[in-house]
Write an enzyme that holds these catalytic residues in place. Structure first.
Site, PDB file in Angstrom:
ATOM      1  N   PHE A 248      40.519  32.218  34.998  1.00  0.00           N
ATOM      2  CA  PHE A 248      40.567  30.788  34.685  1.00  0.00           C
ATOM      3  C   PHE A 248      39.685  30.443  33.491  1.00  0.00           C
ATOM      4  O   PHE A 248      40.125  29.780  32.546  1.00  0.00           O
ATOM      5  CB  PHE A 248      40.132  29.999  35.925  1.00  0.00           C
ATOM      6  CG  PHE A 248      40.010  28.511  35.733  1.00  0.00           C
ATOM      7  CD1 PHE A 248      41.072  27.766  35.246  1.00  0.00           C
ATOM      8  CD2 PHE A 248      38.832  27.859  36.060  1.00  0.00           C
ATOM      9  CE1 PHE A 248      40.961  26.386  35.070  1.00  0.00           C
ATOM     10  CE2 PHE A 248      38.711  26.495  35.891  1.00  0.00           C
ATOM     11  CZ  PHE A 248      39.771  25.756  35.401  1.00  0.00           C
ATOM     12  N   VAL A 249      38.451  30.897  33.494  1.00  0.00           N
ATOM     13  CA  VAL A 249      37.546  30.642  32.372  1.00  0.00           C
ATOM     14  C   VAL A 249      37.789  31.630  31.245  1.00  0.00           C
ATOM     15  O   VAL A 249      37.919  31.253  30.072  1.00  0.00           O
ATOM     16  CB  VAL A 249      36.069  30.711  32.822  1.00  0.00           C
ATOM     17  CG1 VAL A 249      35.130  30.590  31.614  1.00  0.00           C
ATOM     18  CG2 VAL A 249      35.762  29.618  33.836  1.00  0.00           C
TER      19      VAL A 249
ATOM     20  N   TYR B 294      28.046  34.032  47.961  1.00  0.00           N
ATOM     21  CA  TYR B 294      28.364  33.973  46.536  1.00  0.00           C
ATOM     22  C   TYR B 294      27.130  33.586  45.725  1.00  0.00           C
ATOM     23  O   TYR B 294      26.772  34.238  44.730  1.00  0.00           O
ATOM     24  CB  TYR B 294      29.497  32.973  46.307  1.00  0.00           C
ATOM     25  CG  TYR B 294      29.840  32.724  44.863  1.00  0.00           C
ATOM     26  CD1 TYR B 294      30.347  33.745  44.063  1.00  0.00           C
ATOM     27  CD2 TYR B 294      29.677  31.463  44.295  1.00  0.00           C
ATOM     28  CE1 TYR B 294      30.676  33.520  42.734  1.00  0.00           C
ATOM     29  CE2 TYR B 294      29.998  31.223  42.972  1.00  0.00           C
ATOM     30  CZ  TYR B 294      30.492  32.258  42.204  1.00  0.00           C
ATOM     31  OH  TYR B 294      30.820  32.031  40.883  1.00  0.00           O
TER      32      TYR B 294
ATOM     33  N   ALA C 214      33.790  37.913  34.435  1.00  0.00           N
ATOM     34  CA  ALA C 214      34.423  38.572  35.575  1.00  0.00           C
ATOM     35  C   ALA C 214      33.506  38.496  36.787  1.00  0.00           C
ATOM     36  O   ALA C 214      32.304  38.718  36.686  1.00  0.00           O
ATOM     37  CB  ALA C 214      34.728  40.029  35.234  1.00  0.00           C
ATOM     38  N   ALA C 215      34.075  38.173  37.946  1.00  0.00           N
ATOM     39  CA  ALA C 215      33.255  38.048  39.156  1.00  0.00           C
ATOM     40  C   ALA C 215      34.156  37.988  40.376  1.00  0.00           C
ATOM     41  O   ALA C 215      35.354  37.708  40.281  1.00  0.00           O
ATOM     42  CB  ALA C 215      32.396  36.787  39.097  1.00  0.00           C
TER      43      ALA C 215
ATOM     44  N   SER D 284      26.284  30.505  38.477  1.00  0.00           N
ATOM     45  CA  SER D 284      26.792  29.382  39.277  1.00  0.00           C
ATOM     46  C   SER D 284      25.652  28.451  39.654  1.00  0.00           C
ATOM     47  O   SER D 284      24.512  28.896  39.878  1.00  0.00           O
ATOM     48  CB  SER D 284      27.458  29.901  40.555  1.00  0.00           C
ATOM     49  OG  SER D 284      27.733  28.838  41.453  1.00  0.00           O
TER      50      SER D 284
ATOM     51  N   ARG E  67      41.296  43.661  34.916  1.00  0.00           N
ATOM     52  CA  ARG E  67      41.490  44.775  35.844  1.00  0.00           C
ATOM     53  C   ARG E  67      42.730  45.581  35.479  1.00  0.00           C
ATOM     54  O   ARG E  67      42.788  46.778  35.717  1.00  0.00           O
ATOM     55  CB  ARG E  67      41.621  44.248  37.268  1.00  0.00           C
ATOM     56  CG  ARG E  67      40.334  43.638  37.797  1.00  0.00           C
ATOM     57  CD  ARG E  67      40.452  43.221  39.241  1.00  0.00           C
ATOM     58  NE  ARG E  67      40.773  44.338  40.112  1.00  0.00           N
ATOM     59  CZ  ARG E  67      40.910  44.234  41.415  1.00  0.00           C
ATOM     60  NH1 ARG E  67      40.776  43.049  42.008  1.00  0.00           N
ATOM     61  NH2 ARG E  67      41.195  45.297  42.162  1.00  0.00           N
TER      62      ARG E  67
ATOM     63  N   GLY F 296      50.177  10.750  47.502  1.00  0.00           N
ATOM     64  CA  GLY F 296      50.047   9.305  47.692  1.00  0.00           C
ATOM     65  C   GLY F 296      49.608   8.899  49.082  1.00  0.00           C
ATOM     66  O   GLY F 296      49.764   7.733  49.469  1.00  0.00           O
TER      67      GLY F 296
ATOM     68  N   ALA G 123      34.760  35.591  42.973  1.00  0.00           N
ATOM     69  CA  ALA G 123      34.462  34.167  43.044  1.00  0.00           C
ATOM     70  C   ALA G 123      34.339  33.700  44.481  1.00  0.00           C
ATOM     71  O   ALA G 123      34.678  34.418  45.438  1.00  0.00           O
ATOM     72  CB  ALA G 123      35.544  33.371  42.323  1.00  0.00           C
TER      73      ALA G 123
END
Length: 317
Positions: A13-14, A142, A71-72, A116, A35, A191, A74
């Site tokens: 994602f990052v 984590y 890389a981690a 983090s 990977r 909604g 998460a």
């Protein structure tokens, strides 16, 4: 001079967005690791397999000057591991320190570690904000693994002289985000009335674009060496205000019912959802004054613009 930069976790994602942003700038020659080999990235992407204490980084490290370690393993919502802390340590501690040692031996000048805010803790009390100078107080596996990785990196700094920069972001949101933020977006999209209209907590978040801007600033800023920085958008929101802002960004009406927080806390406890209630009802505020003062950095995007960018391409997360 072009700076050679290696981004680990380049498919994440990052990492994926960071690689794309760096590739747009002529001052950087960017490489990435993942990977497995992936196509369509704006970089030289090298497959390194699983990240742990035995990973061989030699091919990826050749000629590199800066590493951004994104890389981690998460934070996992539905943890299946019998010993979660051992699994986090295997990737986030042993994997990080193995890379850092090989990097120092390969002549890498600076190592930027994406940590983090969980290293600071899970929650702030009224009138208090987390700072980079606070004594770490991680609570979950984590956060503990990220803190132990930071400690190991600081030891490597003393032993080798390689510069290390540590960045601790809170919840990161942006296009393609998953996890708790994506769950919240889905509720807004449906909604349905949500019982969160009377929540007056304060939480810091960071837009993906803002985090990437801070990371890039830390690549070669002289004052960043061996420092810890916290990241955020610079504006803290209550859960109810965040939901309203998400609704505005999506073009969806948000129906919030003013259910008292103690009642919600009680219900969450009965249902075994205390951790979820802590995130929705509790505060977590981050002070980015150090990044402003030391680096001259300010978040380029407002919260509203960051949220809008989540939904530019589609309305689903």
């Amino acid at each position: 001079m072009t700076e050679r930069v290696l981004v680990t976790g380049a498919a994440g994602f990052v990492g994926s967005q960071l690689v794309a942003r760096l590739a747009e700038q002529s001052s950087f020659s960017v490489w990435g690791t993942a990977r497995a080999k992936l196509e369509g990235h704006h970089s030289e992407l090298i497959s390194v397999g699983e990240v742990n204490g035995d990973t061989d980084w030699s091919k990826a490290l050749e000629g590199q000057r800066v590493i951004i370690h994104a890389a981690a393993r998460a934070h996992i919502m539905d943890e299946a591991a019998a010993d979660p802390l051992a699994e986090f340590r295997r990737v986030n501690v042993a994997g990080t320190l193995n890379l850092a040692r090989q990097a120092s031996e390969a002549g890498v000048w600076r190592f930027v570690f994406i940590s983090s805010i969980k290293v600071n803790g899970e929650q702030t009390s009224p009138g208090h904000v987390f700072t980079a100078e606070d004594s770490p107080a991680p609570e979950d596996a984590y956060g503990i693994s990220k803190r132990e990785a930071e400690q190991g990196l600081q030891k490597i700094v003393q032993e080798t002289g390689m510069e290390v920069v540590i960045i601790r972001p809170p919840l990161i949101y942006g296009p393609g985000v998953k996890g708790n933020f994506a769950s919240m977006v889905r509720l807004v999209a449906k909604g349905l009335p949500l019982p969160l209209g009377a929540i007056h907590n304060k939480r810091s978040l960071v837009a993906l674009d803002n985090l990437i801007d801070l990371i890039i600033t830390c690549i070669d800023h002289p004052a960043a060496a061996n420092q810890v920085f916290l990241a955020s958008d610079g504006e803290d929101l209550s859960t109810s205000e965040l939901l309203r802002r998400v609704g505005t960004a999506m073009g969806k009406p948000v129906r919030l019912l003013p259910v008292p927080a103690p009642l919600l806390q009680f219900g969450a406890t009965v249902l075994g959802k205390k951790a979820m209630a802590k995130r929705l009802l509790g505060s977590l505020q981050v002070d980015i004054a150090k990044a402003r003062d030391v680096l001259g950095w300010s978040p380029p995007l407002s919260v509203d613009e960051g949220l809008r960018r989540c939904f530019i391409d589609n309305q689903d997360v």
